[in-house]
Design a protein around this motif. Structure first.
Motif, PDB file in Angstrom:
ATOM      1  N   ARG A   1      -7.393  15.937   6.316  1.00  0.00           N
ATOM      2  CA  ARG A   1      -8.587  15.105   6.252  1.00  0.00           C
ATOM      3  C   ARG A   1      -8.934  14.557   7.637  1.00  0.00           C
ATOM      4  O   ARG A   1      -8.138  14.600   8.560  1.00  0.00           O
ATOM      5  CB  ARG A   1      -8.445  13.989   5.220  1.00  0.00           C
TER       6      ARG A   1
ATOM      7  N   VAL B   1      -3.977  19.109   2.279  1.00  0.00           N
ATOM      8  CA  VAL B   1      -5.299  18.590   2.576  1.00  0.00           C
ATOM      9  C   VAL B   1      -5.296  18.118   4.013  1.00  0.00           C
ATOM     10  O   VAL B   1      -4.460  17.313   4.409  1.00  0.00           O
ATOM     11  CB  VAL B   1      -5.622  17.400   1.655  1.00  0.00           C
TER      12      VAL B   1
ATOM     13  N   ARG C   1       0.819  -1.211   0.000  1.00  0.00           N
ATOM     14  CA  ARG C   1       0.000   0.000   0.000  1.00  0.00           C
ATOM     15  C   ARG C   1       0.860   1.270   0.000  1.00  0.00           C
ATOM     16  O   ARG C   1       0.562   2.253  -0.648  1.00  0.00           O
ATOM     17  CB  ARG C   1      -0.850   0.028   1.277  1.00  0.00           C
TER      18      ARG C   1
ATOM     19  N   ALA D   1     -10.959   6.123  -4.678  1.00  0.00           N
ATOM     20  CA  ALA D   1     -11.176   5.698  -3.295  1.00  0.00           C
ATOM     21  C   ALA D   1     -12.477   4.924  -3.161  1.00  0.00           C
ATOM     22  O   ALA D   1     -12.580   4.020  -2.356  1.00  0.00           O
ATOM     23  CB  ALA D   1     -11.178   6.901  -2.360  1.00  0.00           C
TER      24      ALA D   1
ATOM     25  N   LEU E   1      -3.527   9.834   3.694  1.00  0.00           N
ATOM     26  CA  LEU E   1      -3.673   8.387   3.820  1.00  0.00           C
ATOM     27  C   LEU E   1      -4.825   8.058   4.755  1.00  0.00           C
ATOM     28  O   LEU E   1      -5.181   8.828   5.633  1.00  0.00           O
ATOM     29  CB  LEU E   1      -2.390   7.783   4.398  1.00  0.00           C
ATOM     30  N   SER E   2      -5.359   6.840   4.589  1.00  0.00           N
ATOM     31  CA  SER E   2      -6.392   6.406   5.518  1.00  0.00           C
ATOM     32  C   SER E   2      -5.734   6.096   6.861  1.00  0.00           C
ATOM     33  O   SER E   2      -4.511   6.000   6.959  1.00  0.00           O
ATOM     34  CB  SER E   2      -7.083   5.161   4.987  1.00  0.00           C
ATOM     35  N   GLY E   3      -6.559   5.976   7.875  1.00  0.00           N
ATOM     36  CA  GLY E   3      -6.033   5.751   9.217  1.00  0.00           C
ATOM     37  C   GLY E   3      -5.100   4.552   9.280  1.00  0.00           C
ATOM     38  O   GLY E   3      -3.986   4.639   9.801  1.00  0.00           O
TER      39      GLY E   3
ATOM     40  N   HIS F   1     -12.810  -2.475  12.664  1.00  0.00           N
ATOM     41  CA  HIS F   1     -11.951  -3.615  12.332  1.00  0.00           C
ATOM     42  C   HIS F   1     -12.047  -4.700  13.391  1.00  0.00           C
ATOM     43  O   HIS F   1     -11.444  -5.749  13.271  1.00  0.00           O
ATOM     44  CB  HIS F   1     -10.494  -3.160  12.209  1.00  0.00           C
TER      45      HIS F   1
ATOM     46  N   PRO G   1     -10.478  -3.753   4.062  1.00  0.00           N
ATOM     47  CA  PRO G   1      -9.061  -3.511   4.370  1.00  0.00           C
ATOM     48  C   PRO G   1      -8.770  -2.024   4.522  1.00  0.00           C
ATOM     49  O   PRO G   1      -9.593  -1.183   4.168  1.00  0.00           O
ATOM     50  CB  PRO G   1      -8.336  -4.074   3.142  1.00  0.00           C
TER      51      PRO G   1
ATOM     52  N   ARG H   1       1.613   4.639  -2.644  1.00  0.00           N
ATOM     53  CA  ARG H   1       1.327   5.996  -2.182  1.00  0.00           C
ATOM     54  C   ARG H   1       2.583   6.842  -1.952  1.00  0.00           C
ATOM     55  O   ARG H   1       2.485   7.911  -1.364  1.00  0.00           O
ATOM     56  CB  ARG H   1       0.556   5.932  -0.853  1.00  0.00           C
TER      57      ARG H   1
ATOM     58  N   GLY I   1      -6.242   0.324  14.434  1.00  0.00           N
ATOM     59  CA  GLY I   1      -6.863   0.708  13.168  1.00  0.00           C
ATOM     60  C   GLY I   1      -6.473  -0.146  11.975  1.00  0.00           C
ATOM     61  O   GLY I   1      -6.780   0.214  10.850  1.00  0.00           O
TER      62      GLY I   1
ATOM     63  N   ALA J   1      -9.745   0.969   2.043  1.00  0.00           N
ATOM     64  CA  ALA J   1     -10.781   0.460   1.152  1.00  0.00           C
ATOM     65  C   ALA J   1     -11.784   1.551   0.797  1.00  0.00           C
ATOM     66  O   ALA J   1     -12.502   1.436  -0.194  1.00  0.00           O
ATOM     67  CB  ALA J   1     -11.504  -0.703   1.808  1.00  0.00           C
ATOM     68  N   GLY J   2     -11.858   2.587   1.606  1.00  0.00           N
ATOM     69  CA  GLY J   2     -12.759   3.685   1.280  1.00  0.00           C
ATOM     70  C   GLY J   2     -13.889   3.871   2.273  1.00  0.00           C
ATOM     71  O   GLY J   2     -14.842   4.605   2.010  1.00  0.00           O
TER      72      GLY J   2
ATOM     73  N   GLN K   1       2.496  10.496  -2.354  1.00  0.00           N
ATOM     74  CA  GLN K   1       1.286  11.150  -1.854  1.00  0.00           C
ATOM     75  C   GLN K   1       1.552  11.827  -0.513  1.00  0.00           C
ATOM     76  O   GLN K   1       2.371  11.371   0.281  1.00  0.00           O
ATOM     77  CB  GLN K   1       0.199  10.085  -1.691  1.00  0.00           C
TER      78      GLN K   1
HETATM   79  N1  LIG Z   1      -8.033  13.698   0.224  1.00  0.00           N
HETATM   80  C1  LIG Z   1      -7.437  12.606  -0.283  1.00  0.00           C
HETATM   81  N2  LIG Z   1      -6.468  12.734  -1.208  1.00  0.00           N
HETATM   82  C2  LIG Z   1      -5.862  11.640  -1.713  1.00  0.00           C
HETATM   83  N3  LIG Z   1      -6.165  10.400  -1.368  1.00  0.00           N
HETATM   84  C3  LIG Z   1      -7.126  10.200  -0.461  1.00  0.00           C
HETATM   85  C4  LIG Z   1      -7.801  11.297   0.136  1.00  0.00           C
HETATM   86  N4  LIG Z   1      -8.696  10.812   1.014  1.00  0.00           N
HETATM   87  C5  LIG Z   1      -8.577   9.465   0.956  1.00  0.00           C
HETATM   88  N5  LIG Z   1      -7.635   9.107   0.076  1.00  0.00           N
HETATM   89  C6  LIG Z   1      -7.235   7.751  -0.249  1.00  0.00           C
HETATM   90  O1  LIG Z   1      -8.399   7.012  -0.414  1.00  0.00           O
HETATM   91  C7  LIG Z   1      -8.258   5.717   0.117  1.00  0.00           C
HETATM   92  C8  LIG Z   1      -9.424   5.409   1.030  1.00  0.00           C
HETATM   93  O2  LIG Z   1      -9.247   6.054   2.242  1.00  0.00           O
HETATM   94  P1  LIG Z   1     -10.239   5.849   3.474  1.00  0.00           P
HETATM   95  O3  LIG Z   1      -9.781   6.746   4.540  1.00  0.00           O
HETATM   96  O4  LIG Z   1     -11.613   5.959   3.028  1.00  0.00           O
HETATM   97  O5  LIG Z   1      -9.919   4.353   3.888  1.00  0.00           O
HETATM   98  P2  LIG Z   1     -10.570   3.498   5.020  1.00  0.00           P
HETATM   99  O6  LIG Z   1     -11.329   2.443   4.358  1.00  0.00           O
HETATM  100  O7  LIG Z   1     -11.281   4.352   5.974  1.00  0.00           O
HETATM  101  O8  LIG Z   1      -9.276   2.858   5.676  1.00  0.00           O
HETATM  102  P3  LIG Z   1      -8.886   2.625   7.202  1.00  0.00           P
HETATM  103  O9  LIG Z   1      -9.514   1.393   7.615  1.00  0.00           O
HETATM  104  O10 LIG Z   1      -7.424   2.499   7.168  1.00  0.00           O
HETATM  105  O11 LIG Z   1      -9.355   3.810   7.962  1.00  0.00           O
HETATM  106  C9  LIG Z   1      -6.927   5.685   0.810  1.00  0.00           C
HETATM  107  O12 LIG Z   1      -6.034   4.914   0.076  1.00  0.00           O
HETATM  108  C10 LIG Z   1      -6.474   7.111   0.857  1.00  0.00           C
HETATM  109  O13 LIG Z   1      -5.085   7.190   0.622  1.00  0.00           O
END
Ligand SMILES: Nc1ncnc2c1ncn2[C@@H]1O[C@H](COP(=O)(O)OP(=O)(O)OP(=O)(O)O)[C@@H](O)[C@H]1O
Ligand SMILES: Nc1ncnc2c1ncn2[C@@H]1O[C@H](COP(=O)(O)OP(=O)(O)OP(=O)(O)O)[C@@H](O)[C@H]1O
Ligand SMILES: [Mg+2]
Ligand SMILES: [Mg+2]
Lengths: 238, 334, 261, 373, 288
Positions: E287, E285, A126, C25, A138-140, C217, C44, A130, A167, C47-48, A133
């Motif tokens: 987030r 950004v 992963r 995403a 990144l996601s959590g 999770h 995972p 990235r 997480g 995943a979004g 980036q």
């Molecule tokens: N503002 C952004 N700019 C670029 N990429 C982004 C942005 N927001 C989210 N992403 C990307 O989108 C994907 C989904 O992110 P998201 O936070 O929704 O994951 P998640 O399913 O909540 O994961 P986790 O379980 O780790 O929290 C990630 O790979 C993240 O890097």
């Protein structure tokens, strides 16, 4: 028994006027993995912070025969202690790649650094996707992977892990703990592990301490604690 | 820059205790007695300080509570002052009627300026406001407006007398007039900041995204806060212009804006009482510095400023709060 | 306004796609949530899931697709109207107002249920007083529910993570939501505490008649508490069904749960 | 021995944008120290309270009120700056405090009917502008004039003087006007625009820094107009030397007092005396700075007024004596120039002489001139 | 059209001044995430220092090098002694300390050196170049600015120290955890910014003359330029500086000089409203 790499004696810690640790003793063997367990707010995070001088402390902290309490955080890090902090400590505005480079900031062996980086990116594909980036997007869970990777980039003697599974998806957690085991064997990296998932922690560790409101209440080999039904019930709740 | 404004934790916003009421009453009484004890010149100085306190409270709402930095609030001070001066001098309005108008004009100006400023954060907002502060004197001098503004020469206004039958000197009367506005605006400000709106302002400062998710219309709140802040500052400008009897572009150089910000921080960010400490500082410290050294008065002023930030990083109000807290805990432990 | 048919889903996500530059995403995700249910959203890392939450609170705008809440498309409302519509949320990485006390944080949650403006507040009209009273009673009750009374006056920045999460919870409940979005509420909780959370979720679901969408999770929690589970991977929906069905789904096992789930 | 002291007050921009003029207050305090060391005036010591107003009108009001109401000064002397003096104008006249020899060149100070207690000092800016304009009309009636001026009361006042002469179809002689702000880093762009207007005559109404910049820039871009530099920016030491003496050849200005760096006054007795004073009483002061002569000149006039007062040190008498300066000739004034006031004339200086810079010094030419006043 | 060309080139020349100060602002921003409002006065003071050194007989380049070194050391010392104690306070209290420094240096310079303008030598030939449109000094100082830009760019982009410095500014706690000596990074940042400022001052002074207020106006334009280009982008800041210089001249030419500054600022702010991180600034950004 081999000599302890980290030895802590009578450690107190406080935030402003509030005391959180009240004189705890523990150690991490050279090449060993010690886990600290305890309920929410018991002081686990504070213990790790105290080891690398991020809070006000009293007491002795020895790292491989050298006393490190009273030293600055960065000096302790330079002595080979890496920390996966509570809350990940991502450099939000830097790229993933820059975050990793910072992990190896104090290292001189540039070639090895390249190899280590490559191995980490294999473990966490992963992150490779990235690399350019901004880490803050990144996601959590991705940030958690980054935090672990950044700490591993230091190739530490002692790795402080504050809830490394935080997480992360179940599959990644399993892989992560396998990786810890592997690093522990191949690089003889010692670890001090704080983890909510007690079962997981006790499986990895060789030694465990139980913390309750800033005091060690039970300590022993991981195996003995794992097998002690009553401890599990009353302290670990599973 | 603004995102990391490190304010002391906001204290619980409850109604005042009995002791605080008594304290306030005593203060008010002292404030009413002072003009009879001091000479006219001192009363005049206090009038200016009161006006500054209003301006500082206004700026503090914006910068301290809402997290929007303004390096150009002198511009609103100027607009308020000119509004009063022009209404009095050119339209023949009585001085008291100009105050609400000055406030209203500034509210509109502030609100409108707040709209584009919504897009800007931290340093970028600081630049935009700084630009406003720098440009204002130029605009006031501009020949197209010269007919009203008097150009570089400014507007001279007549100092109001006390109403017939009131045995007060001009300065005393103006002092009470200003004090009246101080009371009105501080009570209103206090009400505003401790309720729903106040919480929303701080929420926007601390975590804008979450604030929005909680249903706060951040855009509207931010620009309205800009407007209200400008309203306060504008009223202060009007009051001070009436006291000084003069408004000219040079009265509102960029340093005024900086001075107001100094007042906010020295008094204490996100603190209502801090406005008074800040006002006293900016009103009197330069005079003291000037008295100590003619050679480099401002070097001394700078030293005061830095020293104060060392001793009281959260401003005078922060220190007062800390001392009171210590005092309370000590008494409780006895 | 369409008349609400109670059999209609409360939330209907239709083909939502979100792209950030080159990253997709979310990729055409569709699912629906019935009124009163607890739905687990798993997948995972990356995943979004959080991205979907952000679409639901209008912090992100979907590149494609639409989201219906009670039959009305969300994109018609600006972000700050979402809370008033009845969607409340917590944040994965905490988004508390850090200088404010726990109490004030919770009170802000009630912002969308009150309406007094600048002028009314400045004059502190009787209506404002009443509103403030109501709000503080409600906050008191919620803090009691979540065991926060002891820290009510503490600034949230001093709190341990678990407690801070509860403050977020209380703040979200303060807005009297119909749909509650919880992003990893069990993060950092130990075994016992997770169990407490499970009971709490069940309780508020039945007592407050809430619909809950839960990202988590912690499989133990998700599988035991959910009525329905949706699984995402790489922004696509890979499974949707009862907990048992989803847990056994080979794609879910491979991508998410790993060998020994 | 001492019959008490005479307390004077003034506000000065010791801080803020006009700090450069703060030296006037300092040199005047030094001067009165010298006066006191020599026994004072009619046995009285002079105490000049000089306070900072940061060039801010509200501050000036505050400080002047302090001087008048708390320190109870007998008179104000050389309060500096048009904005500051405008702000206190009404107040001091209402209070009937002599408001003497204000350090600004605006014309409005000479209004004995409206403001009987206020007295100007400088050659008025408007008069200066008129002198340049009249000179141009006479010597170069077909000139195409470009003007650069500071965008404030001072710049606009000089400009007004020029325009007062160039009326009617003569107004068309002005082909370009440009302004600058004191905060502008340079005036290069303005000079380029002025040059591009095709003007062959340049009236330069600027303060020292911008005067030096513009003189240099005009030379550098190869513009060769007939060039006037206003008195404010005509100091050999602090303007022409930095700009380059070779680039200053041919400049025309109007003067009424001597320039300390002008070699022609090297052995002038008054200047020698002034240098001696500077060396003894104001070591920190910069002798190249024309303000230090200006300040002493005004102080000499003040001393003259106080001398004339004799033993009657009342505000009325000070006003009366300030209105009765007859042919006061300080050695610092150019030869042939004298100061005069009367109840209907509150402007002591209304004469001046044109001079042209020859690369080394100002060469006075023509006769002593007066404005329309 | 001749005038247009003249104005553009002259704008570039003054823009070069803004650009060089803007670079110092970017430097300090990268190192501390603050804009040091005292930067201009520090530069002015350093320039006086070099003037003193030259007066005492040192050749230009020796004085130049010495000044840069002293300015660097002074920057480090000021950070360690004056700024350090308030570092953990709110951003605004640090800003107030900057304002304090600003008035102190301004006032001290006036006191020590008086407010009379002083000519300051240029190391470049005084001949006109580019067909008489630019002076040798203007061209030379532009080149110096570009040279400094390259150094700053390479430093931040490619050296570990540059990376560590950026890291320390945005997240000191995590920086310590990877072994970055955060305190020294801040001091180093101050030192470098102060050294760059000194170079800027010595390039500016021959054009505007040396006096205590010489940087006042320039700082505003430099600030505007740095933000227009993007405060975290050295290249952007330099470009921003040049743009501001040209823009100002063009506005003056088209609309007259009376509102030149105001209009130029309005345009800059308008651009920023459209691009809130500046033309080349990184969009951050945040987030949840
Ligand atoms: N503002 C952004 N700019 C670029 N990429 C982004 C942005 N927001 C989210 N992403 C990307 O989108 C994907 C989904 O992110 P998201 O936070 O929704 O994951 P998640 O399913 O909540 O994961 P986790 O379980 O780790 O929290 C990630 O790979 C993240 O890097
Ligand atoms: N920054 C802080 N300021 C004040 N008190 C703090 C701070 N951080 C932690 N504490 C207090 O210290 C105690 C121990 O906290 P710590 O974070 O070490 O616990 P923990 O065992 O890691 O808990 P968790 O499982 O929630 O991570 C808690 O009571 C907490 O309130
Ligand atoms: Mg913890
Ligand atoms: Mg997530």
């Amino acid at each position: 028994m081999s000599t302890p790499l980290l030895q802590v004696k009578g450690l107190h810690a406080q935030y402003g006027p509030t005391r959180v640790l009240h004189g705890i003793d523990f150690e991490v063997r050279e090449g060993g993995i010690t886990t600290i367990l305890g309920a929410n707010g018991a002081g686990k995070t504070t213990t790790l912070r105290a080891v690398c001088a991020m809070v006000r402390t009293q007491g002795e902290v020895w790292l491989g025969g050298e006393r490190i309490d009273g030293k600055a955080t960065e000096a302790i890090v330079r002595a080979g202690v890496a920390h996966v902090p509570d809350g990940r400590g991502t450099f939000m505005n830097l790229t993933v790649d820059e975050n990793l480079r910072l992990g190896a900031y104090t290292r001189k062996d540039k070639e090895q650094v390249g190899e280590d980086r490559e191995r980490l990116l294999q473990w966490f594909p992963r992150l490779r996707e990235r690399l350019k980036q901004q880490a803050g997007t990144l996601s959590g869970g991705e940030q958690q992977m980054l935090a672990v990777s950044r700490a591993l980039m230091l190739r530490p003697r002692l790795l402080l892990l504050d809830e490394p599974s935080f997480g992360l998806a179940p599959r990644i957690v399993q892989e992560l703990f396998e990786i810890f085991g592997e690093i522990n064997k191949s690089q003889r990296t010692s670890m001090l592990l704080v983890e909510q998932n007690a079962a997981l922690a006790l499986k990895l560790a060789d030694h465990a301490y139980l913390l309750e409101t800033g005091r060690v209440v039970i300590s022993g080999s991981a195996e003995s604690i794992r097998n002690d039904e009553s401890i599990r019930r009353s302290y670990l709740g599973y | 820059m603004a995102a990391v404004l490190d304010q002391p934790a906001s204290k619980p916003r409850q109604a005042l205790g009995r002791k605080q009421w008594i304290g306030l009453a005593v203060l008010l009484v002292v404030a009413c007695v002072l003009p009879f004890v001091l000479g006219n010149y001192r009363v005049f100085q206090l009038t200016l300080a009161l006006a500054y306190a209003i301006a500082i409270l206004g700026l503090n709402m914006l910068t301290g509570y809402n997290g929007q930095i303004s390096l150009g609030h002198g511009a609103f001070f100027a607009i308020g002052a000119y509004a009063a001066a022009i209404l009095m001098d050119k339209a023949g309005w009585p001085y008291w009627a100009t105050i609400p108008v000055a406030g209203l004009v500034c509210f509109v100006a502030g609100f409108l300026f707040g709209l584009p400023a919504l897009r800007l954060e931290g340093l970028y907002l600081a630049l935009a406001t700084f630009a406003l502060g720098v440009a204002m004197p130029q605009i006031l001098k501009y020949k197209a407006f010269e007919h009203w503004t008097g150009g570089a020469m400014g507007v001279v206004i007549v100092k109001p007398d006390a109403p017939e039958g009131v045995p007060l000197s001009q300065d005393q009367w103006l002092y009470f007039f200003t004090l009246f506005w101080v009371v009105v605006l501080f009570v209103a400000g206090w009400n505003l900041l401790r309720g729903r709106v106040g919480r929303a302002l701080v929420a926007i400062r601390d975590q804008p995204t979450a604030a929005k998710a909680m249903g706060i219309n951040t855009a509207l709140y931010k620009s309205t806060t800009f407007g209200v802040s400008a309203l306060y500052t504008g009223i202060a400008g009007a009051l001070s212009a009436i006291a000084v009897q003069f408004a000219s572009p040079d009265s509102f150089a960029i340093f005024l804006s900086i001075t107001l910000l100094v007042g906010v921080v020295v008094g204490g960010l996100a603190s209502i009482s801090g406005a008074f400490y800040g006002a006293l500082f900016i009103q009197f410290i330069p005079n003291i510095a000037d008295q100590i050294s003619k050679a480099a008065p401002w070097a001394l002023y700078g030293v005061f400023l830095i020293g104060l930030m060392y001793l009281m990083p959260t401003g005078v109000a922060g220190l007062v709060r800390l001392l009171r807290h210590r005092w309370d805990t000590r008494r409780r432990s006895h | 306004m369409a008349v609400q048919d109670p059999s209609l889903p409360l939330l209907d996500v239709r083909g939502v796609t979100v792209r950030f530059g080159g990253i997709t995403a979310l990729d055409g995700v569709s699912f629906a949530i019935a009124r009163g249910a607890i739905t687990g959203l798993i997948g995972p890392n990356g995943a979004g899931k959080t991205t979907l939450f952000n679409c639901l609170s209008r912090l992100y705008v979907p590149t494609e697709g639409s989201i219906l809440f009670e039959g009305t498309p969300l994109e018609q409302s600006p972000a700050h109207r979402i809370a008033a519509l009845g969607i409340g949320r917590t944040f994965q990485n905490l988004a508390l107002f850090r200088t404010m006390s726990v109490r004030d944080n919770v009170m802000v949650g009630g912002h969308c249920r009150t309406g007094s403006g600048f002028l009314a507040n400045a004059l502190r009209l009787p209506a404002v007083r009443r509103e403030e009273h109501r709000l503080s009673d409600q906050a008191e009750r919620l803090m009691a529910l979540l065991d926060l009374q002891d820290v009510a006056q503490r600034p949230v920045s001093d709190l341990p993570f678990g407690t801070a999460k509860r403050v977020e919870f209380a703040r979200a409940l303060m807005s009297e939501p119909k749909l509650l979005l919880l992003d990893e509420p069990a993060g950092g909780l130990n075994h016992e505490e997770v169990d407490g959370l499970r009971q709490l979720l069940r309780r508020i679901q039945s007592e407050l008649r809430l619909t809950i969408l839960l990202v988590e999770h912690h499989m133990n929690l998700v599988m035991r508490v959910s009525d329905q589970v949706v699984a995402l991977d790489f922004g696509r929906k890979i499974a949707d069904g009862t907990p048992a069905e989803v847990q056994a789904h080979p794609d879910v096992v491979r991508a998410y749960l790993g060998a020994e789930a | 021995q001492s019959k008490g002291e005479i307390k004077l007050g003034q506000t000065m921009p010791y801080s803020g944008p006009a700090s450069a003029y703060g030296t006037i207050g300092k040199v005047q305090q030094a001067y009165f120290k010298m006066v006191n060391d020599n026994g004072g005036i009619n046995g009285r010591m002079v105490n000049l309270l000089s306070v900072d107003d940061g060039y801010s009108p509200p501050k000036a009001v505050e400080q002047v009120r302090k001087l008048v109401e708390q320190d109870e000064v007998l008179a104000l002397f050389q309060t500096l700056g048009t904005p500051s003096n405008s702000a206190i104008h009404k107040y001091v006249n209402a209070k009937k405090v002599p408001h003497l020899f204000v350090a600004t060149g605006a014309t409005k100070w000479n209004d004995p009917k409206g403001f009987p207690w206020t007295f100007g000092f400088n050659l008025s800016y408007q008069t200066e502008g008129e002198i340049y304009a009249r000179y141009i009309l006479k010597e170069k009636p077909n000139a195409k004039i470009a003007i650069l001026y500071q965008n404030d009361d001072y710049g606009k006042d000089v400009l007004a003087g020029v325009k007062r002469v160039l009326t009617g179809d003569k107004a068309k002689m002005i082909v370009a006007e440009q302004t600058y702000e004191v905060t502008d880093p340079t005036v290069d762009s303005q000079i380029l625009s002025l040059k591009a207007s095709g003007a062959d005559t340049f009236i330069n109404i600027t303060t020292p820094k911008f005067a030096a910049q513009s003189i240099r820039k005009v030379a550098d871009v190869g513009w060769k107009p007939l060039q006037f530099i206003n008195n404010v920016g005509a100091s050999v030491g602090s303007v022409l030397t930095p700009a380059g003496l070779d680039k200053s050849v041919g400049l025309i200005t109007v003067q009424y007092y001597k320039d300390a760096n002008d070699p022609q006054w090297k052995d002038d007795p008054a200047m020698l005396q002034w240098r001696g004073f500077m060396g003894k009483y104001y070591r920190d002061g910069n002798p190249a700075d024309a303000s230090n002569i200006y300040g002493v000149l005004a102080a000499e006039l003040m001393v003259q007024v106080l001398k004339q007062c004799g033993n009657d040190i009342s505000r009325e008498n000070i006003k009366k004596q300030a209105e009765s300066i007859k042919n006061f000739k300080s050695g610092l004034l150019l030869p042939g120039i004298a100061m005069n006031t009367s109840p209907s004339d509150h402007a002591p200086v209304d004469q001046a002489q044109l001079s042209k810079f020859d690369g080394k010094q100002w060469q006075l030419f023509g006769s002593v001139l007066g404005g329309q006043g | 059209m001749d005038l247009l060309l003249h104005q553009v080139l002259s704008g570039l020349a003054t823009g070069g001044i803004y650009a060089s100060v803007a670079l110092a602002l970017v430097m300090i921003y990268q190192a501390t995430h603050l804009v040091n409002f005292a930067q201009g006065e520090l530069a002015m003071f350093a320039t006086y220092l070099s003037w003193t050194l030259m007066q005492s007989g040192l050749p230009y380049w020796v004085a130049f090098a010495l000044t840069v070194l002293i300015a660097f050391a002074a920057g480090v010392v000021i950070e360690r002694v004056v700024v350090r104690p308030v570092e953990n306070g709110s951003v605004l209290s640090v800003v107030i300390v900057f304002i304090g420094l600003l008035v102190i240096f301004n006032s001290l310079a006036g006191w020590i050196y008086s407010y009379t303008i002083k000519p300051f030598p240029s190391p470049f030939p005084s001949d006109l170049v580019a067909g008489g449109l630019l002076s040798g000094h203007e061209l030379g100082s532009m080149l110096v600015t570009l040279g400094v830009l390259v150094l700053v760019f390479v430093f931040f982009r490619f050296t570990p120290l540059g990376l560590a410095m950026r890291a320390a500014a945005q997240n000191p706690v995590s920086s310590r955890l990877v072994g970055v000596r955060v305190g020294w990074m801040l001091a180093l940042g101050w030192g470098l910014a102060s050294a760059i400022g000194a170079v800027a001052g010595m390039m500016v002074a021959p054009i505007v003359f040396l006096e205590p207020n010489m940087m006042g106006g320039i700082l505003l334009y430099a600030f505007a330029g740095a933000l227009l280009g993007g405060i975290d982008s050295p290249g952007g800041a330099v470009l921003g500086g040049f743009l501001v210089g040209v823009l100002e001249n063009l506005v003056g030419m088209v609309l007259g000089t009376e509102l030149k500054l105001s209009v130029a600022l309005v345009i800059i702010v308008a651009v920023l409203v459209v691009r809130p991180s500046g033309l080349f600034g990184q969009v951050h950004v945040a987030r949840v």
